[in-house]
Write a protein that holds these residues in place. Structure first.
Motif, mmCIF file in Angstrom:
data_model
loop_
_atom_site.group_PDB
_atom_site.id
_atom_site.type_symbol
_atom_site.label_atom_id
_atom_site.label_comp_id
_atom_site.label_asym_id
_atom_site.label_seq_id
_atom_site.Cartn_x
_atom_site.Cartn_y
_atom_site.Cartn_z
ATOM 1 N N HIS A 109 -10.667 -14.231 6.352
ATOM 2 C CA HIS A 109 -10.404 -13.102 5.458
ATOM 3 C C HIS A 109 -9.718 -12.054 6.317
ATOM 4 O O HIS A 109 -9.395 -12.337 7.478
ATOM 5 C CB HIS A 109 -11.700 -12.579 4.817
ATOM 6 N N PHE B 153 -6.218 5.503 -4.264
ATOM 7 C CA PHE B 153 -7.076 4.946 -3.208
ATOM 8 C C PHE B 153 -7.886 6.099 -2.648
ATOM 9 O O PHE B 153 -7.329 7.051 -2.111
ATOM 10 C CB PHE B 153 -6.234 4.301 -2.104
ATOM 11 N N TYR C 164 -0.491 1.614 13.667
ATOM 12 C CA TYR C 164 -0.642 1.807 12.220
ATOM 13 C C TYR C 164 -1.357 3.130 11.950
ATOM 14 O O TYR C 164 -0.925 3.922 11.121
ATOM 15 C CB TYR C 164 -1.441 0.646 11.603
ATOM 16 N N SER D 192 1.945 -3.986 1.707
ATOM 17 C CA SER D 192 1.915 -3.551 0.306
ATOM 18 C C SER D 192 0.484 -3.710 -0.178
ATOM 19 O O SER D 192 -0.427 -3.724 0.641
ATOM 20 C CB SER D 192 2.872 -4.420 -0.519
ATOM 21 N N GLN E 83 -2.939 -8.099 8.857
ATOM 22 C CA GLN E 83 -2.523 -7.852 10.238
ATOM 23 C C GLN E 83 -1.807 -6.509 10.418
ATOM 24 O O GLN E 83 -1.774 -5.977 11.530
ATOM 25 C CB GLN E 83 -1.643 -8.992 10.763
ATOM 26 N N ALA E 84 -1.207 -5.995 9.329
ATOM 27 C CA ALA E 84 -0.645 -4.647 9.397
ATOM 28 C C ALA E 84 -1.718 -3.717 8.872
ATOM 29 O O ALA E 84 -1.838 -3.526 7.678
ATOM 30 C CB ALA E 84 0.615 -4.565 8.546
ATOM 31 N N GLY E 85 -2.504 -3.159 9.748
ATOM 32 C CA GLY E 85 -3.629 -2.358 9.245
ATOM 33 C C GLY E 85 -4.293 -1.524 10.323
ATOM 34 O O GLY E 85 -3.777 -1.376 11.430
ATOM 35 N N ARG E 86 -5.461 -1.011 9.957
ATOM 36 C CA ARG E 86 -6.094 0.063 10.730
ATOM 37 C C ARG E 86 -6.541 -0.296 12.137
ATOM 38 O O ARG E 86 -6.755 0.590 12.956
ATOM 39 C CB ARG E 86 -7.300 0.577 9.957
ATOM 40 N N MET F 92 -4.518 -12.325 8.123
ATOM 41 C CA MET F 92 -4.547 -11.527 6.900
ATOM 42 C C MET F 92 -4.905 -10.091 7.295
ATOM 43 O O MET F 92 -5.731 -9.870 8.165
ATOM 44 C CB MET F 92 -5.548 -12.122 5.910
ATOM 45 N N PHE G 66 -1.779 6.155 1.860
ATOM 46 C CA PHE G 66 -1.487 4.727 1.745
ATOM 47 C C PHE G 66 -0.417 4.449 0.685
ATOM 48 O O PHE G 66 0.513 3.668 0.906
ATOM 49 C CB PHE G 66 -2.799 3.987 1.438
ATOM 50 N N PHE H 95 3.701 -11.514 -1.336
ATOM 51 C CA PHE H 95 2.421 -11.900 -1.929
ATOM 52 C C PHE H 95 2.188 -11.221 -3.273
ATOM 53 O O PHE H 95 2.877 -10.263 -3.634
ATOM 54 C CB PHE H 95 1.251 -11.594 -0.986
ATOM 55 N N SER I 88 -13.140 -1.637 -7.195
ATOM 56 C CA SER I 88 -14.021 -2.599 -6.558
ATOM 57 C C SER I 88 -15.350 -2.607 -7.310
ATOM 58 O O SER I 88 -15.684 -1.638 -7.988
ATOM 59 C CB SER I 88 -14.299 -2.193 -5.113
ATOM 60 N N LEU J 181 -2.547 -4.306 -5.869
ATOM 61 C CA LEU J 181 -2.744 -3.460 -7.048
ATOM 62 C C LEU J 181 -1.464 -2.774 -7.526
ATOM 63 O O LEU J 181 -1.489 -1.986 -8.476
ATOM 64 C CB LEU J 181 -3.859 -2.452 -6.777
ATOM 65 N N TYR K 60 -10.121 -6.100 -11.069
ATOM 66 C CA TYR K 60 -9.887 -4.676 -10.778
ATOM 67 C C TYR K 60 -9.533 -3.897 -12.042
ATOM 68 O O TYR K 60 -9.950 -2.756 -12.224
ATOM 69 C CB TYR K 60 -8.773 -4.514 -9.735
ATOM 70 N N LEU L 172 4.415 -8.768 4.202
ATOM 71 C CA LEU L 172 4.888 -7.476 3.720
ATOM 72 C C LEU L 172 3.730 -6.498 3.584
ATOM 73 O O LEU L 172 2.691 -6.826 3.008
ATOM 74 C CB LEU L 172 5.562 -7.655 2.357
HETATM 75 O O1 1CP Z 1 -2.140 -8.362 5.171
HETATM 76 C C1 1CP Z 1 -1.395 -7.382 5.422
HETATM 77 O O2 1CP Z 1 -1.313 -6.853 6.531
HETATM 78 C C2 1CP Z 1 -0.505 -6.903 4.305
HETATM 79 C C3 1CP Z 1 -0.989 -5.792 3.527
HETATM 80 C C4 1CP Z 1 -2.094 -5.951 2.497
HETATM 81 C C5 1CP Z 1 -2.467 -7.044 1.694
HETATM 82 C C6 1CP Z 1 -1.939 -8.465 1.745
HETATM 83 C C7 1CP Z 1 -2.910 -4.879 2.113
HETATM 84 C C8 1CP Z 1 -2.853 -3.555 2.728
HETATM 85 N N1 1CP Z 1 -3.681 -5.256 1.056
HETATM 86 C C9 1CP Z 1 -3.456 -6.586 0.794
HETATM 87 C C10 1CP Z 1 -4.044 -7.426 -0.257
HETATM 88 C C11 1CP Z 1 -5.232 -6.929 -0.985
HETATM 89 N N2 1CP Z 1 -5.497 -5.659 -1.460
HETATM 90 C C12 1CP Z 1 -6.287 -7.756 -1.407
HETATM 91 C C13 1CP Z 1 -6.323 -9.243 -1.203
HETATM 92 C C14 1CP Z 1 -6.803 -9.596 0.161
HETATM 93 C C15 1CP Z 1 -8.254 -9.308 0.430
HETATM 94 O O3 1CP Z 1 -9.106 -9.953 -0.206
HETATM 95 O O4 1CP Z 1 -8.512 -8.473 1.291
HETATM 96 C C16 1CP Z 1 -7.218 -6.975 -2.100
HETATM 97 C C17 1CP Z 1 -8.515 -7.431 -2.735
HETATM 98 C C18 1CP Z 1 -6.715 -5.643 -2.143
HETATM 99 C C19 1CP Z 1 -7.312 -4.470 -2.791
HETATM 100 C C20 1CP Z 1 -7.575 -3.407 -1.796
HETATM 101 N N3 1CP Z 1 -6.617 -2.559 -1.298
HETATM 102 C C21 1CP Z 1 -8.763 -3.137 -1.106
HETATM 103 C C22 1CP Z 1 -10.042 -3.939 -1.245
HETATM 104 C C23 1CP Z 1 -11.068 -3.243 -2.054
HETATM 105 C C24 1CP Z 1 -12.228 -4.157 -2.374
HETATM 106 O O5 1CP Z 1 -12.430 -4.395 -3.573
HETATM 107 O O6 1CP Z 1 -12.929 -4.633 -1.447
HETATM 108 C C25 1CP Z 1 -8.542 -2.067 -0.233
HETATM 109 C C26 1CP Z 1 -9.504 -1.375 0.669
HETATM 110 C C27 1CP Z 1 -7.160 -1.732 -0.351
HETATM 111 C C28 1CP Z 1 -6.408 -0.731 0.444
HETATM 112 C C29 1CP Z 1 -5.535 -1.320 1.506
HETATM 113 N N4 1CP Z 1 -4.645 -2.367 1.313
HETATM 114 C C30 1CP Z 1 -3.943 -2.599 2.492
HETATM 115 C C31 1CP Z 1 -4.427 -1.667 3.473
HETATM 116 C C32 1CP Z 1 -3.910 -1.556 4.888
HETATM 117 C C33 1CP Z 1 -5.419 -0.891 2.845
HETATM 118 C C34 1CP Z 1 -6.180 0.255 3.495
HETATM 119 C C35 1CP Z 1 -5.382 1.465 3.225
HETATM 120 C C36 1CP Z 1 -5.640 2.573 4.162
HETATM 121 O O7 1CP Z 1 -5.044 2.621 5.264
HETATM 122 O O8 1CP Z 1 -6.424 3.466 3.770
#
Ligand code: 1CP
Length: 359
Positions: free
Chosen positions: A322, A90, A36, A75, A28-31, A26, A45, A143, A159, A78, A153, A73
């Motif tokens: 997670h 964001f 990335y 994305s 996996q495409a991220g910071r 979960m 973002f 998803f 959050s 939200l 939210y 994917l």
């Molecule tokens: O998994 C992947 O690589 C795909 C991309 C993905 C997914 C599946 C992102 C990218 N977000 C999510 C789902 C998501 N978004 C969830 C469910 C999963 C989880 O519990 O983590 C939730 C709660 C969010 C809401 C969200 N978006 C948060 C959480 C805030 C909180 O309440 O704790 C945050 C920080 C984001 C921003 C976000 N989403 C995704 C990324 C890479 C980022 C960071 C953006 C950046 O680079 O600044």
């Protein structure tokens, strides 16, 4: 990668025999990925997830860098509140912010019905591009947020630490909350169907805040709606995964939602979960994401323990409990993936004699 590898994930979701356990992470495409961060330096973002070329680029990074067995994917959950008409931002160090949160019945009426082909066309186009680029190397997971988590939210405005507002609705105005959840459910059904039509090969429903509910509330406000969504989006050959974080105390109820796969957070005992749910669903998870701070030999040991807890046979998709944390070294993420891929075959051989001994 051969076609056998490309089917591992889907086969394990349906508990069909596999030669090893598939693995993805979960977030996996991220910071944590330098590739990335290089893209993220140039774009914010929201621009990233609204631009299909950028979505394709970052969705494929973990496939190419780490050899994961499924792509997810790039994305965010939200996009649904945004498509319903809420203003989303964001903010650095604060996370997502939804302006003018839903606090009264009138606010629910003002929310739009979502037409995915119009309001979320960028997601559907991204799915088509990613599928072309992946060329069946690994399947693509689409998803959505589950209704309860999206509602938190939308009502809190982002959050939250104590979830005071949504919990007020839950106890003081449940009728209103159900009306909101109904409306979100319609949007999620349309959205998931559109993702499948565009080429998503599995769907994961994220219920990241299921764990803040009480036991009855979990049935009434989370599980009921997920059950309805799953009935309405079910498509032959497309597995549905339900990840309800913090729902480990309600294990026996989780399979009632009808998902093919139950995602487990890291606090759940995987062996116990299999005994309770193993006849009804495949299981996904659940190494503690902070285990990836340890050096690779420790990660390998932890992976071995996770595989032992699940035990022999198909029906396990290895993952973290997670999302991967942004400061995990990329070599540690690779060590996790490699450990699953090299340690798991022994659990899938026919001869019980070759299975590792319990310690
Ligand atoms: O998994 C992947 O690589 C795909 C991309 C993905 C997914 C599946 C992102 C990218 N977000 C999510 C789902 C998501 N978004 C969830 C469910 C999963 C989880 O519990 O983590 C939730 C709660 C969010 C809401 C969200 N978006 C948060 C959480 C805030 C909180 O309440 O704790 C945050 C920080 C984001 C921003 C976000 N989403 C995704 C990324 C890479 C980022 C960071 C953006 C950046 O680079 O600044």
């Amino acid at each position: 990668m051969n076609s056998d590898t490309s089917r591992l994930f889907i086969r394990a979701c349906f508990r069909q025999p596999v030669r090893r356990t598939p693995v993805w992470m979960m977030r996996q495409a991220g910071r944590y990925l330098p590739d990335y961060r290089a893209v993220r330096e140039k774009y914010d973002f929201i621009t990233m997830y609204k631009t299909p070329e950028l979505v394709t680029l970052v969705t494929l990074q973990p496939v190419e860098r780490l050899g994961v067995d499924a792509a997810i994917l790039f994305s965010d959950i939200l996009v649904i509140p945004e498509a319903m008409g809420m203003d989303l931002q964001f903010l650095e160090h604060r996370g997502p912010v939804l302006a003018r949160p839903i606090r009264e019945d009138g606010h629910i009426d003002a929310l739009k019905d979502v037409e995915p082909e119009v309001d979320l066309a960028f997601v559907l186009e991204s799915i088509r591009q990613v599928r072309r680029e992946l060329n069946d190397r690994v399947p693509l997971i689409g998803f959505s947020g589950a209704p309860w988590t999206l509602a938190t939210y939308m009502v809190e405005g982002g959050s939250s630490r104590h979830f005071g507002q949504i919990k007020r609705w839950r106890f003081a105005h449940p009728v209103g909350l159900h009306r909101l959840l109904e409306k979100i459910t319609r949007a999620v059904v349309a959205y998931c169907r559109a993702q499948i039509a565009a080429g998503a090969q599995a769907i994961q429903l994220f219920d990241s805040w299921a764990g803040i509910l009480d036991a009855t509330g979990f049935n009434e406000f989370a599980l009921n709606y997920v059950h309805r969504i799953i009935q309405q989006i079910r498509t032959p050959g497309v597995p549905i995964i339900y990840f309800a974080r913090g729902a480990g105390t309600w294990l026996s109820r989780l399979s009632r939602c009808g998902a093919d796969v139950i995602g487990l957070d890291w606090q759940v005992d995987l062996g116990l979960a299999r005994r309770v749910l193993g006849e009804k669903a495949a299981l996904q998870g659940n190494l503690d994401p902070t285990a990836l701070y340890a050096p690779p030999p420790v990660i390998r040991k932890q992976v071995r323990e996770m595989l032992r807890q699940y035990g022999p046979g198909s029906g396990h998709i290895a993952n973290l409990g997670h999302g991967i944390l942004p400061d995990v070294p990329v070599e540690h993420a690779r060590a996790f993936i490699e450990a699953v891929q090299t340690e798991s075959p022994v659990w899938h051989t026919q001869q019980t004699a070759t299975r590792p001994e319990e310690p």
